[in-house]
Design a protein around this motif. Structure first.
Motif, PDB file in Angstrom:
ATOM      1  N   ALA A  17      46.588 -29.935   6.258  1.00 17.41           N
ATOM      2  CA  ALA A  17      46.499 -28.853   7.241  1.00 17.41           C
ATOM      3  C   ALA A  17      45.232 -28.963   8.089  1.00 17.41           C
ATOM      4  CB  ALA A  17      46.538 -27.506   6.525  1.00 17.41           C
ATOM      5  N   SER A  18      44.098 -29.236   7.441  1.00 20.71           N
ATOM      6  CA  SER A  18      42.830 -29.295   8.177  1.00 20.71           C
ATOM      7  C   SER A  18      42.783 -30.499   9.121  1.00 20.71           C
ATOM      8  CB  SER A  18      41.650 -29.340   7.193  1.00 20.71           C
ATOM      9  OG  SER A  18      41.742 -30.467   6.345  1.00 20.71           O
ATOM     10  N   GLU A  19      43.280 -31.668   8.659  1.00 23.38           N
ATOM     11  CA  GLU A  19      43.280 -32.863   9.500  1.00 23.38           C
ATOM     12  C   GLU A  19      44.247 -32.721  10.674  1.00 23.38           C
ATOM     13  OE1 GLU A  19      41.526 -36.252   8.828  1.00 23.38           O
ATOM     14  OE2 GLU A  19      40.341 -34.483   8.318  1.00 23.38           O
ATOM     15  N   THR A  20      45.397 -32.117  10.417  1.00 26.51           N
ATOM     16  CA  THR A  20      46.377 -31.905  11.482  1.00 26.51           C
ATOM     17  C   THR A  20      45.824 -30.958  12.540  1.00 26.51           C
ATOM     18  OG1 THR A  20      48.202 -32.246   9.912  1.00 26.51           O
ATOM     19  CG2 THR A  20      48.745 -31.163  11.993  1.00 26.51           C
ATOM     20  N   ALA A  21      45.223 -29.854  12.094  1.00 29.28           N
ATOM     21  CA  ALA A  21      44.639 -28.892  13.031  1.00 29.28           C
ATOM     22  C   ALA A  21      43.493 -29.518  13.826  1.00 29.28           C
ATOM     23  CB  ALA A  21      44.138 -27.673  12.266  1.00 29.28           C
ATOM     24  N   ARG A  55      50.206 -27.996  17.971  1.00 32.88           N
ATOM     25  CA  ARG A  55      51.382 -28.816  18.278  1.00 32.88           C
ATOM     26  C   ARG A  55      51.737 -29.758  17.127  1.00 32.88           C
ATOM     27  NH1 ARG A  55      52.016 -32.413  23.843  1.00 32.88           N
ATOM     28  NH2 ARG A  55      54.212 -32.981  23.529  1.00 32.88           N
ATOM     29  N   GLY A  56      50.707 -30.231  16.396  1.00 32.15           N
ATOM     30  CA  GLY A  56      50.947 -31.155  15.295  1.00 32.15           C
ATOM     31  C   GLY A  56      51.804 -30.569  14.194  1.00 32.15           C
ATOM     32  N   PHE A  57      51.718 -29.260  14.010  1.00 29.73           N
ATOM     33  CA  PHE A  57      52.484 -28.597  12.956  1.00 29.73           C
ATOM     34  C   PHE A  57      53.953 -28.416  13.317  1.00 29.73           C
ATOM     35  CE2 PHE A  57      48.115 -27.189  12.069  1.00 29.73           C
ATOM     36  CZ  PHE A  57      48.035 -27.498  10.717  1.00 29.73           C
ATOM     37  N   TYR A  58      54.302 -28.762  14.549  1.00 25.92           N
ATOM     38  CA  TYR A  58      55.695 -28.611  14.985  1.00 25.92           C
ATOM     39  C   TYR A  58      56.306 -29.931  15.435  1.00 25.92           C
ATOM     40  CZ  TYR A  58      55.277 -23.608  14.512  1.00 25.92           C
ATOM     41  OH  TYR A  58      55.114 -22.356  13.976  1.00 25.92           O
ATOM     42  N   ARG A  59      55.721 -31.047  14.971  1.00 25.28           N
ATOM     43  CA  ARG A  59      56.293 -32.353  15.296  1.00 25.28           C
ATOM     44  C   ARG A  59      57.681 -32.493  14.660  1.00 25.28           C
ATOM     45  NH1 ARG A  59      53.325 -36.404  17.610  1.00 25.28           N
ATOM     46  NH2 ARG A  59      51.080 -36.064  17.831  1.00 25.28           N
ATOM     47  N   GLY A  60      58.634 -32.965  15.455  1.00 22.07           N
ATOM     48  CA  GLY A  60      59.981 -33.172  14.947  1.00 22.07           C
ATOM     49  C   GLY A  60      60.841 -31.928  14.922  1.00 22.07           C
ATOM     50  N   ILE A  61      60.361 -30.818  15.516  1.00 19.13           N
ATOM     51  CA  ILE A  61      61.138 -29.574  15.421  1.00 19.13           C
ATOM     52  C   ILE A  61      62.447 -29.667  16.210  1.00 19.13           C
ATOM     53  CG2 ILE A  61      60.044 -28.388  17.374  1.00 19.13           C
ATOM     54  CD1 ILE A  61      60.194 -25.832  15.569  1.00 19.13           C
TER      55      ILE A  61
END
Length: 315
Positions: free
Chosen positions: A263-267, A273-279
């Motif tokens: 979570a920290s590296e993605t943020a 936007r990184g948390f919604y890749r492939g949505i």
């Protein structure tokens, strides 16, 4: 066997059949979704960079063939069949338990608790299956590690190289995904009630005959709408789980230590936007999947009820 136990088993069977059918049809989109989820755009990955869902499907088909589009198919089929079967079984048991002493239908709160309870049990029991599926879906011709030769080889290699605890990587974010199932089933139940009430008023029939008022189109819309709500609210936890379940590099060092590290590296590097890749591929796969699942589940359940009533009449 009591009527209650028989009913729970029928729910499990209907759920299992529905789960199998949806995976068989929509698996390539699941492969694309998983690859998008772990692609952070920072390099160091053996995965090609895809522009969008269509480009991903085309690239995988061209470079890896049909086998690439159906990577991880067997654990996906097994996992989905088992998961849906267990989920409907645990969910129906929980609802029956909470409904004792209540003449009316359960409130949204009870539906939420029943769905969360079922989801937690299924998550603990099936996490190893999803880990194997994720690992197989992320294999490409560019992998540095020796590729897994099928599901059984993946299980043996993971156990040998990483130990039994590796099968429970992502369990933390997986348990958070319990909220996904809880939201989906709570939304489904409440939307189902609203639809039945509207149809009963329009057709001037008793609400108790709700099963007869709903058809396959209704189940498809209800299933799709409830899945959409669940995905939009809980998708980041799916990305976190996929990333932490990646296979370690050839030197045995994992890319991420735990869910918080993901979570920290993605943020830090990708932002929200990184948390919604492939949505996009997730929506394309899961909304039709949920619609098909609930259509099949409800109709199979109706067949079970019909056959049981015929047996009772003949007796």
């Amino acid at each position: 066997m009591s009527d209650g136990e028989k009913w729970n088993l029928e729910n499990a069977a209907a759920g299992a059949i529905a789960g199998f059918s949806t995976v068989a049809v929509l698996h390539p989109l699941d492969v694309v979704r998983t690859r998008f989820q772990v692609s952070d755009g920072r390099g160091g990955s053996c995965l090609p960079l895809y522009k969008n869902t269509a480009h991903a499907i085309y690239s995988i088909a061209r470079m890896e063939g049909l086998r690439g589009l159906y990577a991880g198919f067997y654990p996906a089929v097994f996992g989905s069949t088992v998961s849906w079967g267990l989920y409907f079984f645990f969910y129906s048991r929980a609802k029956a338990r909470y409904k004792k002493g209540f003449d009316q239908s359960l409130s949204p709160g009870y539906h939420l608790v029943a769905a969360a309870e079922a989801g937690a049990l299924v998550c603990v029991l099936t996490n190893p299956i999803w880990l194997v599926k994720t690992r197989l879906q992320l294999q490409t011709p560019f992998n540095q590690n020796r590729p897994y030769i099928g599901s059984s080889d993946a299980v043996r290699t993971i156990f040998k190289e990483e130990g039994w605890r590796a099968f429970y990587k992502g369990i933390g974010s997986g348990l958070f995904l319990v909220s996904h199932a809880a939201i989906q089933f709570c939304a489904y139940e409440e939307l189902r009630k609203i639809t039945i009430n509207l149809k009963s008023r329009r057709e001037k029939t008793d609400v108790k005959d709700g099963d007869r008022l709903l058809n396959s189109f209704d189940y498809a819309m209800l299933g799709g709408a409830s899945k959409l709500a669940a995905i939009l609210l809980t998708y980041p936890s799916q990305v976190i789980r996929a990333r932490i379940q990646q296979r370690p590099s050839s030197d045995g060092i994992p890319k991420y230590l735990d869910s918080w590290h993901v979570a920290s590296e993605t943020a830090r590097f990708e932002g929200a936007r990184g948390f919604y890749r492939g949505i996009t591929s997730s929506l394309l796969k899961n909304i039709p999947s949920a619609s098909i699942t609930f259509v099949m589940y409800e109709n199979i359940l109706k067949l079970f009820k019909l056959s049981q009533s015929k047996l009772d009449t003949s007796d």
